[in-house]
Design an enzyme around this catalytic site. Structure first.
Site, PDB file in Angstrom:
ATOM      1  N   GLY A  52       0.902  -1.142  -0.080  1.00  0.00           N
ATOM      2  CA  GLY A  52       0.002   0.097  -0.127  1.00  0.00           C
ATOM      3  C   GLY A  52       0.867   1.234  -0.005  1.00  0.00           C
ATOM      4  O   GLY A  52       1.850   1.173   0.716  1.00  0.00           O
ATOM      5  N   ARG A  88      10.539  -0.863  -4.442  1.00  0.00           N
ATOM      6  CA  ARG A  88       9.013  -1.152  -5.264  1.00  0.00           C
ATOM      7  C   ARG A  88       8.862   0.082  -6.270  1.00  0.00           C
ATOM      8  O   ARG A  88       9.141   0.961  -5.572  1.00  0.00           O
ATOM      9  CB  ARG A  88       7.927  -1.201  -4.472  1.00  0.00           C
ATOM     10  N   GLN A 199      -5.633  -9.001  -2.463  1.00  0.00           N
ATOM     11  CA  GLN A 199      -5.675  -7.910  -1.303  1.00  0.00           C
ATOM     12  C   GLN A 199      -7.080  -7.536  -1.024  1.00  0.00           C
ATOM     13  O   GLN A 199      -7.420  -7.176   0.257  1.00  0.00           O
ATOM     14  CB  GLN A 199      -4.742  -6.762  -1.921  1.00  0.00           C
ATOM     15  N   ASP A 240      -1.594   4.585  -6.445  1.00  0.00           N
ATOM     16  CA  ASP A 240      -0.075   4.392  -5.959  1.00  0.00           C
ATOM     17  C   ASP A 240       0.669   5.823  -6.530  1.00  0.00           C
ATOM     18  O   ASP A 240       1.628   6.001  -6.081  1.00  0.00           O
ATOM     19  CB  ASP A 240       0.641   3.079  -6.476  1.00  0.00           C
ATOM     20  N   ASN A 250      -3.034   2.474 -10.275  1.00  0.00           N
ATOM     21  CA  ASN A 250      -3.301   1.781  -9.297  1.00  0.00           C
ATOM     22  C   ASN A 250      -3.478   0.202  -9.603  1.00  0.00           C
ATOM     23  O   ASN A 250      -3.023  -0.001 -10.712  1.00  0.00           O
ATOM     24  CB  ASN A 250      -4.713   2.084  -8.616  1.00  0.00           C
TER      25      ASN A 250
HETATM   26  O1  MRU Z   1       0.766  -3.891  -4.664  1.00  0.00           O
HETATM   27  P1  MRU Z   1      -0.114  -3.461  -3.561  1.00  0.00           P
HETATM   28  O2  MRU Z   1      -0.750  -4.155  -2.752  1.00  0.00           O
HETATM   29  O3  MRU Z   1       0.935  -2.465  -2.686  1.00  0.00           O
HETATM   30  O4  MRU Z   1      -0.991  -2.202  -4.271  1.00  0.00           O
HETATM   31  C1  MRU Z   1      -1.766  -1.240  -3.418  1.00  0.00           C
HETATM   32  C2  MRU Z   1      -2.628  -0.403  -4.005  1.00  0.00           C
HETATM   33  O5  MRU Z   1      -2.870  -0.589  -5.512  1.00  0.00           O
HETATM   34  C3  MRU Z   1      -3.511   0.497  -3.454  1.00  0.00           C
HETATM   35  O6  MRU Z   1      -4.905   0.615  -4.072  1.00  0.00           O
HETATM   36  C4  MRU Z   1      -2.628   2.095  -3.376  1.00  0.00           C
HETATM   37  O7  MRU Z   1      -1.368   1.647  -2.917  1.00  0.00           O
HETATM   38  C5  MRU Z   1      -3.450   2.505  -2.498  1.00  0.00           C
HETATM   39  S1  MRU Z   1      -3.073   2.388  -0.757  1.00  0.00           S
HETATM   40  C6  MRU Z   1      -4.153   3.519   0.249  1.00  0.00           C
END
Ligand code: MRU
Length: 356
Positions: A52, A88, A199, A240, A250
């Site tokens: 996230g 990342r 997720q 993101d 996202n």
């Molecule tokens: O790969 P992840 O689980 O880190 O991806 C998270 C997302 O895409 C969320 O929607 C994004 O980080 C927004 S978090 C408030």
């Protein structure tokens, strides 16, 4: 927010170590893990024990605190900051947090450096909690309006986990939902499972359950038909990286949901703190899109009949798979951006009206 009867945050600092909730183990096991070195922090981000956008930013900030504890040396710190940024690529909060920390720490050789670093990492977390709370209050107004018109339960679709587990507390996309629920507005959430890492199912549904919010997990391809049937009143997702143009990166699949919402005239909102805005990139095609290990697709994990977590292969052994982790939704499909400063149009003009 709550797990059981206890309130938690996703990250905290105690006795010279960083505590996190290991999200790779949820929902079947609740494990608090200690990060003691900058390598531990990088590993936690890469393996998605923390994930996230805001939470990986905070983890990176605390990673630099751990680097100072390990070795109070500027070149070690610089290398640590570079490695953290690489851990990342898509979420801009990571670089934002590391840059903010390094602005405070570069060239500081006094013994105060640890205190300065700890205070700044703490400030990043506190600020995020505050931002997410305000995102909730701003998004609440939209839910309230729909609820007044509809005079019935508001059905909200969300993708991935942009809940409190993706931030420090409250979440971005879920914060308006939590605030609506606290105000007594009836809400129900359609939770996209969010393959391949699930997720939505593993984290969003789990945290909504813990807060007593009605929710239903759906396969990622189900949103379209629900929208056609009038069973979705609005979508809210996280992001993101949001460009100054209003384009939003996202979790993979967000774009298809935005297209379906557009076709069915369902409002599609994206919730974000200002730390997720990339003011530099102009073309969304330049956003680095993370490609993760294809085993995240070909293998699934779950509880077996003996209540033990088990991992199994679900694809033909000879098949190749490809795992892009994010996509970009162009601004034209976004009804509005819900930020800590208010709700604006997904455009340069809209963002500039809130962030001078
Ligand atoms: O790969 P992840 O689980 O880190 O991806 C998270 C997302 O895409 C969320 O929607 C994004 O980080 C927004 S978090 C408030």
């Amino acid at each position: 927010m709550k797990i059981g009867e206890k309130n938690y945050r996703t990250i905290w600092f105690k006795d010279n170590s960083v505590k996190i909730i290991d999200q790779t183990k949820l929902p079947h096991q609740f494990i608090i893990k200690d990060l003691k070195t900058v390598k531990d922090s990088i590993n936690a981000i890469k393996t998605m024990e923390v994930r996230g956008a805001p939470l990986i930013g905070a983890t990176a900030a605390y990673g630099l605190v751990l680097a100072i504890i390990e070795k109070n040396d500027q070149s070690f710190l610089k290398k640590a900051s570079e490695d953290l940024i690489q851990s990342r690529p898509t979420a801009i909060n990571l670089k934002w947090a590391v840059d903010r920390m390094m602005k405070k720490l570069s060239g500081v050789n006094s013994t105060d450096i640890l205190k300065i670093a700890t205070n700044e990492a703490k400030a990043i977390c506190e600020e995020d909690v505050d931002f997410c709370k305000n995102i909730g209050l701003n998004g609440l107004k939209i839910i309230e309006e729909i609820s007044k018109k509809k005079k019935d339960t508001v059905n909200i679709l969300t993708h991935c986990n942009a809940g409190w587990l993706a931030t420090i507390d409250w979440g971005t996309a879920t914060s308006p939902i939590y605030h609506a629920h606290k105000k007594g507005i009836k809400v129900h959430v359609w939770v996209d499972e969010t393959r391949p890492r699930n997720q939505g199912a593993n984290l969003t549904s789990y945290e909504l359950n813990e807060e007593g919010i009605p929710n239903t997990i759906i396969a990622d391809n189900t949103g379209g038909i629900l929208m056609q049937r009038g069973e979705v009143d609005m979508c809210i997702t996280g992001t993101d990286r949001t460009l100054s143009t209003g384009d939003v990166a996202n979790k993979i699949g967000t774009y298809l949901k935005a297209l379906a919402a557009h076709d069915n005239k369902v409002p599609f909102y994206v919730a974000l703190p200002s730390s997720t805005i990339d003011w530099n990139l102009k073309n969304f095609k330049d956003i680095p899109i993370e490609e993760r290990n294809s085993e995240e697709l070909s293998h699934v994990e779950g509880l077996n009949k003996d209540n033990k977590v088990t991992r199994v292969l679900i694809y033909p052994k000879k098949s190749k798979a490809m795992n892009l982790a994010f996509d970009v939704t162009p601004a034209k499909y976004v009804t509005g951006l819900i930020t800590e400063k208010g709700v604006c149009e997904a455009s340069q003009k809209g963002l500039k009206s809130l962030f001078k």
